[in-house]
Design a protein around this motif. Structure first.
Motif, mmCIF file in Angstrom:
data_model
loop_
_atom_site.group_PDB
_atom_site.id
_atom_site.type_symbol
_atom_site.label_atom_id
_atom_site.label_comp_id
_atom_site.label_asym_id
_atom_site.label_seq_id
_atom_site.Cartn_x
_atom_site.Cartn_y
_atom_site.Cartn_z
ATOM 1 N N HIS A 56 0.801 -1.220 0.000
ATOM 2 C CA HIS A 56 0.000 0.000 0.000
ATOM 3 C C HIS A 56 0.833 1.270 0.000
ATOM 4 O O HIS A 56 0.312 2.336 -0.349
ATOM 5 N N HIS A 57 2.101 1.211 0.388
ATOM 6 C CA HIS A 57 2.921 2.408 0.265
ATOM 7 C C HIS A 57 3.402 2.538 -1.176
ATOM 8 O O HIS A 57 3.260 1.626 -1.984
ATOM 9 N N GLY A 58 3.953 3.701 -1.503
ATOM 10 C CA GLY A 58 4.416 3.945 -2.862
ATOM 11 C C GLY A 58 5.920 4.081 -2.929
ATOM 12 O O GLY A 58 6.593 4.378 -1.932
ATOM 13 N N GLU A 59 6.459 3.865 -4.109
ATOM 14 C CA GLU A 59 7.899 4.012 -4.327
ATOM 15 C C GLU A 59 8.128 4.222 -5.824
ATOM 16 O O GLU A 59 7.364 3.738 -6.658
ATOM 17 N N LEU A 60 9.178 4.957 -6.151
ATOM 18 C CA LEU A 60 9.555 5.187 -7.538
ATOM 19 C C LEU A 60 10.866 4.468 -7.814
ATOM 20 O O LEU A 60 11.887 4.759 -7.187
ATOM 21 N N SER A 61 10.829 3.536 -8.742
ATOM 22 C CA SER A 61 12.030 2.785 -9.094
ATOM 23 C C SER A 61 12.995 3.681 -9.872
ATOM 24 O O SER A 61 12.644 4.771 -10.345
ATOM 25 N N HIS A 62 14.227 3.204 -10.019
ATOM 26 C CA HIS A 62 15.207 3.926 -10.831
ATOM 27 C C HIS A 62 14.685 4.084 -12.253
ATOM 28 O O HIS A 62 14.828 5.161 -12.867
ATOM 29 N N ALA A 63 14.047 3.029 -12.770
ATOM 30 C CA ALA A 63 13.488 3.103 -14.130
ATOM 31 C C ALA A 63 12.389 4.151 -14.218
ATOM 32 O O ALA A 63 12.254 4.848 -15.232
ATOM 33 N N SER A 64 11.595 4.284 -13.167
ATOM 34 C CA SER A 64 10.531 5.290 -13.143
ATOM 35 C C SER A 64 11.106 6.697 -13.212
ATOM 36 O O SER A 64 10.630 7.553 -13.974
ATOM 37 N N LEU A 65 12.110 6.954 -12.399
ATOM 38 C CA LEU A 65 12.721 8.275 -12.379
ATOM 39 C C LEU A 65 13.435 8.573 -13.697
ATOM 40 O O LEU A 65 13.426 9.715 -14.173
ATOM 41 N N THR A 66 14.029 7.556 -14.303
ATOM 42 C CA THR A 66 14.673 7.727 -15.605
ATOM 43 C C THR A 66 13.641 8.086 -16.668
ATOM 44 O O THR A 66 13.863 8.985 -17.499
ATOM 45 N N TRP A 67 12.507 7.390 -16.653
ATOM 46 C CA TRP A 67 11.425 7.698 -17.597
ATOM 47 C C TRP A 67 10.945 9.126 -17.415
ATOM 48 O O TRP A 67 10.763 9.875 -18.379
ATOM 49 N N LEU A 68 10.737 9.535 -16.155
ATOM 50 C CA LEU A 68 10.249 10.881 -15.883
ATOM 51 C C LEU A 68 11.247 11.925 -16.357
ATOM 52 O O LEU A 68 10.863 12.923 -16.991
ATOM 53 N N GLU A 69 12.523 11.721 -16.084
ATOM 54 C CA GLU A 69 13.518 12.711 -16.500
ATOM 55 C C GLU A 69 13.589 12.817 -18.016
ATOM 56 O O GLU A 69 13.707 13.923 -18.567
ATOM 57 N N ARG A 70 13.496 11.708 -18.703
ATOM 58 C CA ARG A 70 13.523 11.752 -20.169
ATOM 59 C C ARG A 70 12.339 12.561 -20.713
ATOM 60 O O ARG A 70 12.488 13.404 -21.601
ATOM 61 N N GLU A 71 11.157 12.330 -20.145
ATOM 62 C CA GLU A 71 9.971 13.058 -20.588
ATOM 63 C C GLU A 71 10.093 14.550 -20.296
ATOM 64 O O GLU A 71 9.725 15.394 -21.127
ATOM 65 N N LEU A 72 10.587 14.893 -19.114
ATOM 66 C CA LEU A 72 10.745 16.306 -18.776
ATOM 67 C C LEU A 72 11.739 16.989 -19.715
ATOM 68 O O LEU A 72 11.513 18.122 -20.162
ATOM 69 N N ALA A 73 12.818 16.301 -20.034
ATOM 70 C CA ALA A 73 13.835 16.875 -20.911
ATOM 71 C C ALA A 73 13.314 17.044 -22.333
ATOM 72 O O ALA A 73 13.734 17.966 -23.043
ATOM 73 N N GLU A 74 12.392 16.192 -22.751
ATOM 74 C CA GLU A 74 11.856 16.265 -24.109
ATOM 75 C C GLU A 74 10.733 17.285 -24.245
ATOM 76 O O GLU A 74 10.261 17.540 -25.355
#
Length: 266
Positions: free
Chosen positions: A126-144
Motif C-alpha cells: 500500500h505504500h508507494g515508491e519510484l524505481s530507478h526506471a521510473s525516475l529515468t522515464w520521468l527525466e527523459r519526458e521532462l527533458a523532451e
C-alpha cells in the motif's frame, strides 16, 4: 482554453457490493459522472489518479468500464495501491498509451499541456515508491518537453501529510523525486490522490495538489496516536483550467451533486 478534470480514489466494487461494507462507491462514482457530464467548461480530459477499484479484481474493472460508459468526455486512468496492473491493462486494452508490460507510466498531450502519469504503486503493497526506471522515464519526458507546461500525475503524493495513519502508506523515496523535479522549470504542477482529502503544498517551487475521493474522506487527525477514521463528507473532484495553454493553471475544488442555487451574488 485547456480543462482537465481530476477524479481519484473511486474504489469501484463488484456489482451489488459496498465499499468497506458501508458505502455504495459505485453509485457515488455514477453521480460523479453525471456531474462531469453537466460541467461547463467542458473538460478536454478526465484523469482518474488511482484506486480505480478496491481489490483490483477483473469483476471490479468490468464494473468500472460499465460505469464509465455514460461519460461524454475523453478519459485516462492510472493505477493506485488498490489496483492490479495486469487486470487494469487488460480492462483498458483500447487505451493505447498504456504500456504493454511493467510499470504503467504514460504521457499524453491535452492541447499544449503534457500529462505525465507516473506509476507509484508496488504490487501487493500500500505504500508507494519510484524505481530507478521510473525516475529515468520521468527525466527523459521532462527533458523532451522543456518548452511546454507539464503536469506530473501520481497516486501517492510526494510529501508528508502529517496524518500518521496516512504517512505510513506514503511515497517512500520522496527525496530522489524532489531532487529531479528541482532541475526542471517546465513543471506546472503535480497532482495526486491516495489521501482522500484536498491538500496543497510545494515540492521545491512546484505546486502540489491532492484530489478528494468520490467516496469517503479521510479524517484530519494529526496526533501521533490518532485512530484512523473516515467521514461521509461531500465527495469532490479537481478542475485544472489553463486560460492560456502556455501559462499556468488555476485549480478548482468542485463538489459532486446538485445544490441549492444559484443565489444572489451580493
Amino acid at each position: 482554453m485547456t480543462v482537465i478534470a481530476q477524479l481519484s480514489d473511486i474504489h469501484v466494487r463488484p456489482r451489488g457490493m459496498l465499499y468497506q461494507d458501508l458505502v455504495d462507491s459505485n453509485a457515488m462514482f455514477a453521480r460523479a459522472i453525471e456531474t462531469l457530464n453537466r460541467l461547463h467548461p467542458v473538460p478536454d480530459l478526465v484523469l482518474i489518479t488511482g484506486d480505480l477499484t478496491d481489490e483490483g479484481s477483473p469483476e471490479e474493472y468490468e464494473a468500472l468500464r460499465e460505469l464509465l460508459a455514460p461519460l461524454k468526455h475523453a478519459f485516462a486512468v492510472m493505477p493506485g495501491n488498490h489496483d492490479d496492473r495486469d487486470h487494469l491493462r487488460a480492462a483498458f486494452d483500447d487505451h493505447l498509451w498504456l504500456p504493454a508490460e511493467g510499470e504503467l507510466h504514460f504521457g499524453i498531450d491535452v492541447d499544449a499541456v503534457r500529462i505525465l502519469a507516473l506509476d507509484t504503486s508496488l504490487p501487493g503493497l500500500h505504500h508507494g515508491e519510484l524505481s530507478h526506471a521510473s525516475l529515468t522515464w520521468l527525466e527523459r519526458e521532462l527533458a523532451e518537453n522543456l518548452h511546454r507546461p507539464v503536469v506530473i500525475a501520481m497516486h501517492h503524493p510526494p510529501f508528508i501529510t502529517g496524518i500518521p495513519y496516512l504517512d505510513q502508506y506514503g511515497l517512500r523515496n520522496v527525496g530522489a523525486f524532489a531532487e529531479l523535479v528541482s532541475r526542471y522549470g517546465n513543471i506546472d504542477r503535480i497532482v495526486a490522490g491516495h489521501v482522500h482529502r484536498s491538500m496543497q503544498t510545494r515540492v521545491g517551487s512546484v505546486p502540489v495538489l491532492t484530489c478528494p475521493s468520490t467516496t469517503t474522506q479521510i479524517a484530519l487527525r494529526v496526533e501521533p496516536d490518532a485512530e484512523p477514521a473516515s467521514y461521509l463528507e461531500p465527495p469532490a473532484f479537481m478542475l485544472h483550467r489553463w486560460a492560456d495553454p502556455a501559462g499556468s493553471a488555476v485549480s478548482h475544488l468542485c463538489y459532486i451533486g446538485r445544490f441549492e442555487g444559484p443565489l444572489p451574488f451580493a
